[in-house]
Design a protein around this motif. Structure first.
Motif, mmCIF file in Angstrom:
data_model
loop_
_atom_site.group_PDB
_atom_site.id
_atom_site.type_symbol
_atom_site.label_atom_id
_atom_site.label_comp_id
_atom_site.label_asym_id
_atom_site.label_seq_id
_atom_site.Cartn_x
_atom_site.Cartn_y
_atom_site.Cartn_z
ATOM 1 N N LEU A 95 0.826 -1.208 0.000
ATOM 2 C CA LEU A 95 0.000 0.000 0.000
ATOM 3 C C LEU A 95 0.861 1.260 0.000
ATOM 4 O O LEU A 95 0.511 2.276 -0.614
ATOM 5 C CB LEU A 95 -0.928 -0.011 1.209
ATOM 6 C CG LEU A 95 -1.835 1.216 1.398
ATOM 7 C CD1 LEU A 95 -2.782 1.356 0.209
ATOM 8 C CD2 LEU A 95 -2.634 1.096 2.699
ATOM 9 N N GLY A 98 1.740 3.402 -3.157
ATOM 10 C CA GLY A 98 0.766 4.231 -3.858
ATOM 11 C C GLY A 98 1.066 5.706 -3.746
ATOM 12 O O GLY A 98 1.754 6.165 -2.827
ATOM 13 N N ALA A 101 0.429 7.799 -0.547
ATOM 14 C CA ALA A 101 0.005 6.790 0.430
ATOM 15 C C ALA A 101 0.846 6.883 1.698
ATOM 16 O O ALA A 101 2.025 7.255 1.654
ATOM 17 C CB ALA A 101 0.138 5.399 -0.174
ATOM 18 N N GLN A 107 0.839 3.587 8.897
ATOM 19 C CA GLN A 107 -0.239 2.593 8.850
ATOM 20 C C GLN A 107 -0.275 1.762 10.132
ATOM 21 O O GLN A 107 -1.345 1.464 10.670
ATOM 22 C CB GLN A 107 -0.051 1.661 7.650
ATOM 23 C CG GLN A 107 -0.223 2.319 6.289
ATOM 24 C CD GLN A 107 -0.013 1.311 5.179
ATOM 25 O OE1 GLN A 107 -0.756 0.332 5.067
ATOM 26 N NE2 GLN A 107 1.005 1.532 4.352
#
Length: 329
Positions: A95, A98, A101, A107
């Motif tokens: 992820l 991206g 991102a 995260q």
């Protein structure tokens, strides 16, 4: 009774992953390379881990070096407190490629905040006159707060640097009317603290600080000023029934990404029943201007988009242990 979880505290907000004002931070949240430190400082290494009843993962041996630390890490939480939820690092890495991102560190931090952070009060107590602060700590050095593995619970320990070691400020964490209305706080005696040198007993009690509104020399208008100073005496054992302590949390690969957890706990000194817990996580970027890998002093926590409220440690005590005159933080 659950007070506020991370998601309940911000029910109308987007996920932290989507907050555009965090994007500027993501560039500095990369894993630290080979750090440098001033001469005389040895970076902390976690080499041996110990399983303890109160933790979901084995903790570094250093965290259990004191009797107070061992007690804190052995306190058992009620089943209603969330358990760790596995995080998919491989998925997060994909992820992160991206456009715009969040990186893996952000995260992971967001995941921990969503699944585990919050405050829980299981039982309150009325008319509490004083408490036992089980783990008073010396001021952490700047070097420790720049070390990814240095502090046990960064968002908690950094407050000790702002409070300092003086009798006045140590006591005012809990005895500071009309804001903090405990009548006394007891804690273990510490070697090397000037104002404790004359005390032979293993514990101390801080009390007696009062304030009033009056004009003191140098003031033009009346203000809230010290009326009587903080006092300290030695005691053979604590007289308080309820204790207040803190501990770090270890999660898989957390410090690799400059993420760290910590808990504040209120408990019964006799039974070790936990009456309340405040759990949060913090994230910090790499120290780009000097030695070390972290900047824990200005790290962000689950609940806030700014620096922590410096009264956060003591504020939770009043949610569980109610003073006869309500405290106002």
């Amino acid at each position: 009774m659950k007070v506020l979880s991370y998601m309940q505290r911000f029910p109308s907000k987007q996920s932290a992953l989507r907050r555009p004002y965090w994007l500027a931070l993501l560039a500095v949240l990369a894993a630290c390379g080979t750090p440098s430190y001033p001469p005389g400082y040895t970076p902390t290494k976690w080499e041996r881990f110990v399983s303890v009843p109160g933790q979901d993962y084995p903790v570094p041996e250093q965290w259990l070096a004191t009797a107070e630390g061992r007690i804190a890490h052995h306190l058992l939480l009620p089943d209603s407190v969330p358990k760790p939820v596995p995080f998919d690092f491989a998925k997060a890495q994909k992820l992160a490629w991206g456009r715009d991102a969040p990186n893996v560190a952000w995260q992971y931090f967001d995941h921990l905040c969503k699944t585990e952070a919050g405050a829980w009060v299981f039982r309150t107590v009325d008319n509490v006159e004083g408490l036992y602060f089980a783990r008073p700590e010396a001021e952490p050095s700047d070097d420790i707060l720049r070390d990814s593995y240095g502090p046990e619970a960064p968002w908690i320990e950094r407050q000790f640097q702002t409070v300092g070691q003086s009798l006045h400020w140590q006591g005012r964490m809990f005895v500071n009317p009309p804001y903090e209305n405990f009548k006394f706080v007891e804690q273990p005696r510490r070697n090397g603290v000037d104002w404790q040198k004359a005390i032979a007993e293993p514990y101390i009690r801080l009390f007696g600080f009062t304030t009033a509104v009056f004009i003191k020399p140098g003031q033009v208008v009346a203000a809230l000023n010290e009326l009587t100073p903080m006092q300290v005496i030695g005691i053979a054992r604590p007289t308080a029934r309820y204790g207040y302590t803190w501990r770090g949390l270890r999660r898989p690969r957390d410090r690799e990404f400059n993420v760290a957890g910590g808990e504040i706990l209120v408990y019964d000194l006799g039974t070790h029943e936990v009456l309340g817990i405040n759990r949060s996580f913090s994230i910090t970027g790499r120290n780009a201007r000097g030695p070390g890998c972290a900047v824990w002093l200005t790290s962000l926590t689950c609940e806030q988009t700014r620096l922590n409220n410096l009264k956060r440690i003591e504020a939770f005590a009043y949610k569980v242990l109610k003073t006869s005159e309500p405290s106002k933080i």
